[in-house]
Design a protein around this motif. Structure first.
Motif, PDB file in Angstrom:
ATOM      1  N   LYS A 104     -31.241 -72.206  -1.956  1.00 23.47           N
ATOM      2  CA  LYS A 104     -29.954 -71.524  -2.033  1.00 23.47           C
ATOM      3  C   LYS A 104     -28.960 -72.256  -2.926  1.00 23.47           C
ATOM      4  O   LYS A 104     -27.973 -71.667  -3.369  1.00 23.47           O
ATOM      5  N   LYS A 137     -40.927 -64.507   4.998  1.00 23.75           N
ATOM      6  CA  LYS A 137     -41.004 -63.063   4.777  1.00 23.75           C
ATOM      7  C   LYS A 137     -42.465 -62.695   4.522  1.00 23.75           C
ATOM      8  O   LYS A 137     -43.121 -63.313   3.692  1.00 23.75           O
ATOM      9  N   VAL A 174     -37.981 -72.684   8.817  1.00 23.22           N
ATOM     10  CA  VAL A 174     -37.696 -71.857   7.642  1.00 23.22           C
ATOM     11  C   VAL A 174     -38.397 -70.513   7.834  1.00 23.22           C
ATOM     12  O   VAL A 174     -39.629 -70.452   7.862  1.00 23.22           O
ATOM     13  N   GLU A 195     -41.281 -66.606   0.900  1.00 21.83           N
ATOM     14  CA  GLU A 195     -41.927 -65.293   1.011  1.00 21.83           C
ATOM     15  C   GLU A 195     -43.421 -65.456   0.728  1.00 21.83           C
ATOM     16  O   GLU A 195     -43.800 -66.111  -0.239  1.00 21.83           O
ATOM     17  N   ASP A 240     -35.631 -70.398   1.159  1.00 27.72           N
ATOM     18  CA  ASP A 240     -36.173 -69.090   1.498  1.00 27.72           C
ATOM     19  C   ASP A 240     -37.630 -69.053   1.069  1.00 27.72           C
ATOM     20  O   ASP A 240     -37.965 -69.464  -0.043  1.00 27.72           O
TER      21      ASP A 240
END
Length: 299
Positions: A78, A59, A56, A294, A292
């Motif tokens: 998602k 960021k 994965v 971060e 996702d």
């Protein structure tokens, strides 16, 4: 497909004759297509790397991830809801970011590197379940009563009585003794690892759990994601948690750092007392390919 409380969603296509022509598991990004023998035997243009393909991406720059004390991530799936995907406890807090349908897919995850007495107080409301009989017992995958495991456990710091110091020494022993670190074994038992001295993170985890239990320290496995520097992202990983005084404290025999940093994101835990340990790992499928991440802050 349902495995106890876990589920895997998949899609299937059939032709008019009822023949299966294509299947897709979105969580794994795994697709199977009915084709000819000639097409199936064609060599791919590049070698497939499962570890890389399931990583994965993260960021944000992550400096010294294994020694971080606290890290905050923003996680978003998602599809579906994010609620219930990540474990909550003393070392990991989950904060939903809203109530609107879109926000149901996003959460803030705070990970703390805890140790005995750090933090000194456990806040009310934080789930800290006490050990069960299964966290000390022998099982099909963690054979605490195996003769060789008993011999190894008593040989490591035999005069030490402090459970945390014993667990740390056992962590170091497993990490230095399992020398052939490879992915050739899907899921070996602790007794098998004690003899072969090879395997990946799952083999390290089952052996450490068995050795800790042999020294009367409640132990279980934890599974989730760990930061993988070569790919700058998070990959599947398994580590351990041992019960010290009033809390579960993580250890990772693959890293041998006397605990873990805030680069481990936990999805769940298991004492592997069931007949099939893979059913405990189904939650990993729910995030790979549709998550996702971060990094918001790290210290």
């Amino acid at each position: 497909m349902e495995f106890a409380a876990q589920k895997i969603e998949s899609l299937a296509w059939m032709n008019d004759q009822g023949e299966l022509v294509r299947t897709l598991i979105p969580g794994l990004e795994q697709e199977v297509t009915r084709t000819t023998k000639e097409e199936a035997l064609k060599r791919p243009d590049q070698k497939f790397d499962l570890l890389v393909s399931s990583t994965v991406p993260l960021k944000g720059a992550f400096v010294n991830p294994h020694t971080t004390k606290r890290a905050v991530y923003r996680a978003r799936v998602k599809s579906g809801q994010i609620a219930g995907l990540f474990s909550e406890g003393l070392s990991q807090r989950i904060k939903p970011l809203g109530v609107k349908p879109l926000d149901e897919q996003t959460a803030e995850i705070t990970v703390l590197a805890i140790r005995p007495g750090q933090p000194p107080k456990i806040d009310a409301g934080i789930p800290v379940p006490s050990p069960t009989n299964g966290d000390l017992a022998t099982s099909n995958f963690i054979q605490t009563d195996d003769v060789l495991i008993q011999q190894i456990a008593t040989r490591v710091v035999p005069d030490q009585r402090d459970p945390w110091k014993i667990a740390v020494e056992l962590e170091k022993f497993v990490g230095t003794t399992v020398e052939n670190k490879n992915f050739s074994t899907a899921f070996a038992t602790a007794a098998e690892v004690a003899r072969s001295l090879e395997g990946d993170c799952t083999e390290h985890a089952v052996l450490l759990a068995a050795l800790c239990r042999a020294r009367k320290i409640p132990a279980r496995t934890a599974f989730g994601l760990v930061y993988y520097p070569p790919e700058r992202g998070f990959a599947y990983h398994m580590w351990n948690e041992v019960w010290i005084h009033d809390r579960w404290i993580p250890l990772d025999a693959t890293l041998m750092l006397s605990g873990i940093g805030a680069d481990h994101i936990k999805l769940g835990d298991s004492n592997l007392s069931g007949g099939n340990p893979l059913t405990d790992l189904i939650s990993v499928v729910q995030v790979l390919g549709r998550l996702d991440l971060e990094l918001l802050s790290a210290e």
